[in-house]
Enzyme design. Structure first.
Site, PDB file in Angstrom:
ATOM      1  N   LYS A   1      -9.701 -49.627  54.958  1.00 24.89           N
ATOM      2  CA  LYS A   1      -8.649 -50.616  54.667  1.00 24.89           C
ATOM      3  C   LYS A   1      -8.528 -50.837  53.164  1.00 24.89           C
ATOM      4  O   LYS A   1      -7.421 -50.835  52.617  1.00 24.89           O
ATOM      5  CB  LYS A   1      -8.959 -51.954  55.371  1.00 24.89           C
ATOM      6  CG  LYS A   1      -9.026 -51.838  56.884  1.00 24.89           C
ATOM      7  CD  LYS A   1      -9.281 -53.181  57.547  1.00 24.89           C
ATOM      8  CE  LYS A   1     -10.583 -53.847  57.171  1.00 24.89           C
ATOM      9  NZ  LYS A   1     -11.788 -53.097  57.601  1.00 24.89           N
TER      10      LYS A   1
ATOM     11  N   ARG B   1      -8.302 -61.797  61.487  1.00 20.33           N
ATOM     12  CA  ARG B   1      -9.456 -61.179  62.124  1.00 20.33           C
ATOM     13  C   ARG B   1      -9.652 -61.659  63.538  1.00 20.33           C
ATOM     14  O   ARG B   1     -10.592 -61.237  64.204  1.00 20.33           O
ATOM     15  CB  ARG B   1     -10.690 -61.520  61.305  1.00 20.33           C
ATOM     16  CG  ARG B   1     -10.861 -60.519  60.161  1.00 20.33           C
ATOM     17  CD  ARG B   1     -12.236 -60.398  59.913  1.00 20.33           C
ATOM     18  NE  ARG B   1     -12.962 -59.310  59.460  1.00 20.33           N
ATOM     19  CZ  ARG B   1     -12.922 -58.725  58.280  1.00 20.33           C
ATOM     20  NH1 ARG B   1     -11.996 -58.981  57.420  1.00 20.33           N
ATOM     21  NH2 ARG B   1     -13.791 -57.817  57.989  1.00 20.33           N
TER      22      ARG B   1
ATOM     23  N   ARG C   1     -21.415 -46.136  50.943  1.00 21.12           N
ATOM     24  CA  ARG C   1     -20.588 -46.870  49.973  1.00 21.12           C
ATOM     25  C   ARG C   1     -21.432 -47.479  48.860  1.00 21.12           C
ATOM     26  O   ARG C   1     -22.445 -48.123  49.096  1.00 21.12           O
ATOM     27  CB  ARG C   1     -19.815 -47.975  50.683  1.00 21.12           C
ATOM     28  CG  ARG C   1     -19.044 -48.844  49.699  1.00 21.12           C
ATOM     29  CD  ARG C   1     -18.014 -49.699  50.335  1.00 21.12           C
ATOM     30  NE  ARG C   1     -18.522 -50.525  51.405  1.00 21.12           N
ATOM     31  CZ  ARG C   1     -17.745 -51.169  52.258  1.00 21.12           C
ATOM     32  NH1 ARG C   1     -16.437 -51.074  52.163  1.00 21.12           N
ATOM     33  NH2 ARG C   1     -18.261 -51.908  53.207  1.00 21.12           N
TER      34      ARG C   1
ATOM     35  N   ARG D   1     -23.415 -53.096  48.845  1.00 20.51           N
ATOM     36  CA  ARG D   1     -23.073 -54.448  49.287  1.00 20.51           C
ATOM     37  C   ARG D   1     -24.174 -54.977  50.198  1.00 20.51           C
ATOM     38  O   ARG D   1     -24.671 -54.242  51.053  1.00 20.51           O
ATOM     39  CB  ARG D   1     -21.755 -54.405  50.079  1.00 20.51           C
ATOM     40  CG  ARG D   1     -20.565 -54.889  49.295  1.00 20.51           C
ATOM     41  CD  ARG D   1     -19.261 -54.600  49.966  1.00 20.51           C
ATOM     42  NE  ARG D   1     -19.076 -55.135  51.315  1.00 20.51           N
ATOM     43  CZ  ARG D   1     -17.937 -55.059  51.999  1.00 20.51           C
ATOM     44  NH1 ARG D   1     -16.882 -54.482  51.455  1.00 20.51           N
ATOM     45  NH2 ARG D   1     -17.820 -55.542  53.205  1.00 20.51           N
TER      46      ARG D   1
ATOM     47  N   ARG E   1     -21.261 -56.377  62.328  1.00 17.90           N
ATOM     48  CA  ARG E   1     -19.838 -56.464  61.922  1.00 17.90           C
ATOM     49  C   ARG E   1     -18.955 -55.686  62.897  1.00 17.90           C
ATOM     50  O   ARG E   1     -17.848 -56.109  63.217  1.00 17.90           O
ATOM     51  CB  ARG E   1     -19.671 -55.946  60.488  1.00 17.90           C
ATOM     52  CG  ARG E   1     -20.178 -56.940  59.440  1.00 17.90           C
ATOM     53  CD  ARG E   1     -20.463 -56.301  58.104  1.00 17.90           C
ATOM     54  NE  ARG E   1     -19.325 -55.631  57.527  1.00 17.90           N
ATOM     55  CZ  ARG E   1     -19.406 -54.688  56.579  1.00 17.90           C
ATOM     56  NH1 ARG E   1     -20.586 -54.325  56.116  1.00 17.90           N
ATOM     57  NH2 ARG E   1     -18.324 -54.140  56.097  1.00 17.90           N
TER      58      ARG E   1
HETATM   59  P1  AP5 Z   1     -13.361 -48.998  52.672  1.00 20.04           P
HETATM   60  O1  AP5 Z   1     -11.998 -48.647  52.197  1.00 20.04           O
HETATM   61  O2  AP5 Z   1     -14.193 -49.892  51.798  1.00 20.04           O
HETATM   62  O3  AP5 Z   1     -13.286 -49.554  54.167  1.00 20.04           O
HETATM   63  P2  AP5 Z   1     -12.877 -50.971  54.692  1.00 20.04           P
HETATM   64  O4  AP5 Z   1     -12.152 -50.766  55.982  1.00 20.04           O
HETATM   65  O5  AP5 Z   1     -12.182 -51.770  53.634  1.00 20.04           O
HETATM   66  O6  AP5 Z   1     -14.334 -51.530  54.999  1.00 20.04           O
HETATM   67  P3  AP5 Z   1     -15.007 -52.907  54.667  1.00 20.04           P
HETATM   68  O7  AP5 Z   1     -16.466 -52.708  55.026  1.00 20.04           O
HETATM   69  O8  AP5 Z   1     -14.725 -53.388  53.280  1.00 20.04           O
HETATM   70  O9  AP5 Z   1     -14.278 -53.806  55.691  1.00 20.04           O
HETATM   71  P4  AP5 Z   1     -14.720 -55.094  56.337  1.00 20.04           P
HETATM   72  O10 AP5 Z   1     -13.511 -55.455  57.108  1.00 20.04           O
HETATM   73  O11 AP5 Z   1     -15.987 -55.045  57.118  1.00 20.04           O
HETATM   74  O12 AP5 Z   1     -15.110 -56.005  55.077  1.00 20.04           O
HETATM   75  P5  AP5 Z   1     -14.347 -57.165  54.310  1.00 20.04           P
HETATM   76  O13 AP5 Z   1     -14.638 -56.986  52.883  1.00 20.04           O
HETATM   77  O14 AP5 Z   1     -12.929 -57.293  54.755  1.00 20.04           O
HETATM   78  O15 AP5 Z   1     -14.161 -47.642  52.957  1.00 20.04           O
HETATM   79  C1  AP5 Z   1     -15.524 -47.678  53.362  1.00 20.04           C
HETATM   80  C2  AP5 Z   1     -16.251 -46.472  52.729  1.00 20.04           C
HETATM   81  O16 AP5 Z   1     -15.714 -45.270  53.276  1.00 20.04           O
HETATM   82  C3  AP5 Z   1     -16.056 -46.369  51.205  1.00 20.04           C
HETATM   83  O17 AP5 Z   1     -17.243 -45.891  50.652  1.00 20.04           O
HETATM   84  C4  AP5 Z   1     -14.926 -45.340  51.042  1.00 20.04           C
HETATM   85  O18 AP5 Z   1     -15.041 -44.630  49.839  1.00 20.04           O
HETATM   86  C5  AP5 Z   1     -15.159 -44.449  52.226  1.00 20.04           C
HETATM   87  N1  AP5 Z   1     -13.929 -43.879  52.769  1.00 20.04           N
HETATM   88  C6  AP5 Z   1     -12.742 -44.520  52.962  1.00 20.04           C
HETATM   89  N2  AP5 Z   1     -11.834 -43.680  53.495  1.00 20.04           N
HETATM   90  C7  AP5 Z   1     -12.473 -42.472  53.643  1.00 20.04           C
HETATM   91  C8  AP5 Z   1     -12.073 -41.196  54.143  1.00 20.04           C
HETATM   92  N3  AP5 Z   1     -10.852 -40.979  54.617  1.00 20.04           N
HETATM   93  N4  AP5 Z   1     -12.979 -40.199  54.152  1.00 20.04           N
HETATM   94  C9  AP5 Z   1     -14.244 -40.394  53.685  1.00 20.04           C
HETATM   95  N5  AP5 Z   1     -14.687 -41.585  53.176  1.00 20.04           N
HETATM   96  C10 AP5 Z   1     -13.803 -42.604  53.170  1.00 20.04           C
HETATM   97  O19 AP5 Z   1     -15.095 -58.457  54.876  1.00 20.04           O
HETATM   98  C11 AP5 Z   1     -16.441 -58.713  54.573  1.00 20.04           C
HETATM   99  C12 AP5 Z   1     -16.861 -60.017  55.226  1.00 20.04           C
HETATM  100  O20 AP5 Z   1     -16.066 -61.118  54.710  1.00 20.04           O
HETATM  101  C13 AP5 Z   1     -16.699 -60.112  56.745  1.00 20.04           C
HETATM  102  O21 AP5 Z   1     -17.783 -59.523  57.444  1.00 20.04           O
HETATM  103  C14 AP5 Z   1     -16.604 -61.629  56.924  1.00 20.04           C
HETATM  104  O22 AP5 Z   1     -17.885 -62.223  56.863  1.00 20.04           O
HETATM  105  C15 AP5 Z   1     -15.799 -62.072  55.721  1.00 20.04           C
HETATM  106  N6  AP5 Z   1     -14.349 -62.103  55.986  1.00 20.04           N
HETATM  107  C16 AP5 Z   1     -13.394 -61.326  55.408  1.00 20.04           C
HETATM  108  N7  AP5 Z   1     -12.180 -61.609  55.905  1.00 20.04           N
HETATM  109  C17 AP5 Z   1     -12.366 -62.583  56.828  1.00 20.04           C
HETATM  110  C18 AP5 Z   1     -11.493 -63.278  57.699  1.00 20.04           C
HETATM  111  N8  AP5 Z   1     -10.178 -63.040  57.751  1.00 20.04           N
HETATM  112  N9  AP5 Z   1     -12.021 -64.190  58.530  1.00 20.04           N
HETATM  113  C19 AP5 Z   1     -13.347 -64.472  58.507  1.00 20.04           C
HETATM  114  N10 AP5 Z   1     -14.233 -63.851  57.717  1.00 20.04           N
HETATM  115  C20 AP5 Z   1     -13.741 -62.901  56.880  1.00 20.04           C
END
Ligand code: AP5
Length: 216
Positions: free
Chosen positions: A13, A86, A125, A158, A169
């Site tokens: 994402k 979410r 990552r 992270r 997660r």
């Molecule tokens: P990346 O692009 O970072 O993936 P992502 O989907 O953004 O993964 P996240 O782990 O950041 O998502 P998340 O939803 O768990 O975390 P968030 O920060 O939103 O890619 C991942 C890896 O893969 C990278 O190394 C990248 O280089 C690699 N990659 C990408 N595409 C690739 C490809 N095609 N091929 C190979 N490699 C690839 O949330 C974190 C925390 O915040 C949550 O757990 C929660 O506690 C809180 N939070 C956030 N939003 C809310 C909400 N709305 N409500 C409540 N709590 C929330």
């Protein structure tokens, strides 16, 4: 264009949001990034969010929803929400807020990836502690292990990328967030994209899935 991005942790994402924001001139709002910034700055919001994030749980809805709706008030043009909503209550609050503003969503772009590939991507990552440039030790490694190509800073993992937290997660995603696929499908907004393959391939599929939407 006004869209939300759905998908499990590791689906890409954040990676695709940056590229889509540039392609369509949209504002990229990542709730995870906002929380991580607040943790780094030691704010009250950051200390509240940290305990939930470190455990792989969702930050409470009342905290997240107000923060996102307030952010959207300042945005006049298009936006993409990465990591929000979410769960169904967050989606309903977003719909309500956007309806009042007369700016409904155009699409929900869902990046589809299985759990094992998600864990593999997240395990690799790393992010530069200085300039936040992202890397992946398996898929996009730095030239020198552990060192940022851009600024020479140290690369960090992270805290919520530890495998046991990632597994939690994913459970939270499957329990609380995956039901949004049906929610947006019923509203005619869902665009599902296969998130396997290279970043370029996923980007091309995402652009193809959004072709018939307004780009302003
Ligand atoms: P990346 O692009 O970072 O993936 P992502 O989907 O953004 O993964 P996240 O782990 O950041 O998502 P998340 O939803 O768990 O975390 P968030 O920060 O939103 O890619 C991942 C890896 O893969 C990278 O190394 C990248 O280089 C690699 N990659 C990408 N595409 C690739 C490809 N095609 N091929 C190979 N490699 C690839 O949330 C974190 C925390 O915040 C949550 O757990 C929660 O506690 C809180 N939070 C956030 N939003 C809310 C909400 N709305 N409500 C409540 N709590 C929330």
């Amino acid at each position: 264009m006004r869209i939300v991005l759905l998908g499990p942790p590791g689906a890409g994402k954040g990676t695709q949001s940056d590229r889509l924001a540039e392609r369509y001139g949209m504002e990229h709002i990542s709730t995870g990034d906002i929380f991580r910034r607040n943790v780094a700055e030691g704010t009250k919001l950051g200390s509240l969010a940290k305990s939930y994030m470190d455990a792989g749980e969702l930050v409470p809805d009342d905290v997240v929803v107000g923060m996102v709706l307030a952010t959207l008030e300042d945005i006049r043009d298009g936006f993409e929400l990465d990591g929000f909503p979410r769960n169904i209550p967050q989606a309903e609050s977003l719909d309500g807020g956007l309806a009042v503003a007369g700016r409904p969503l155009h699409a929900a772009l869902a990046l589809m990836l299985d759990d094992e590939m998600a864990v593999k991507r997240i395990a690799g990552r790393r992010t530069c502690a200085n300039c936040q440039t992202p890397y992946n030790v398996e898929f996009d490694p730095p030239k020198v292990p552990g060192v940022c190509d851009r600024c020479g800073g140290p690369l960090e993992q992270r805290p919520d990328d530890a495998e046991d937290v990632v597994r939690r997660r994913l459970e939270v995603y499957n329990e609380s967030t995956a039901p949004l696929l049906k929610y947006y499908s019923e509203r005619g907004l869902l665009r599902e994209v296969d998130a396997t393959g290279t970043e370029d391939e996923v980007f091309d599929r995402s652009v193809a899935a959004l072709t018939d939407l307004p780009d302003d």
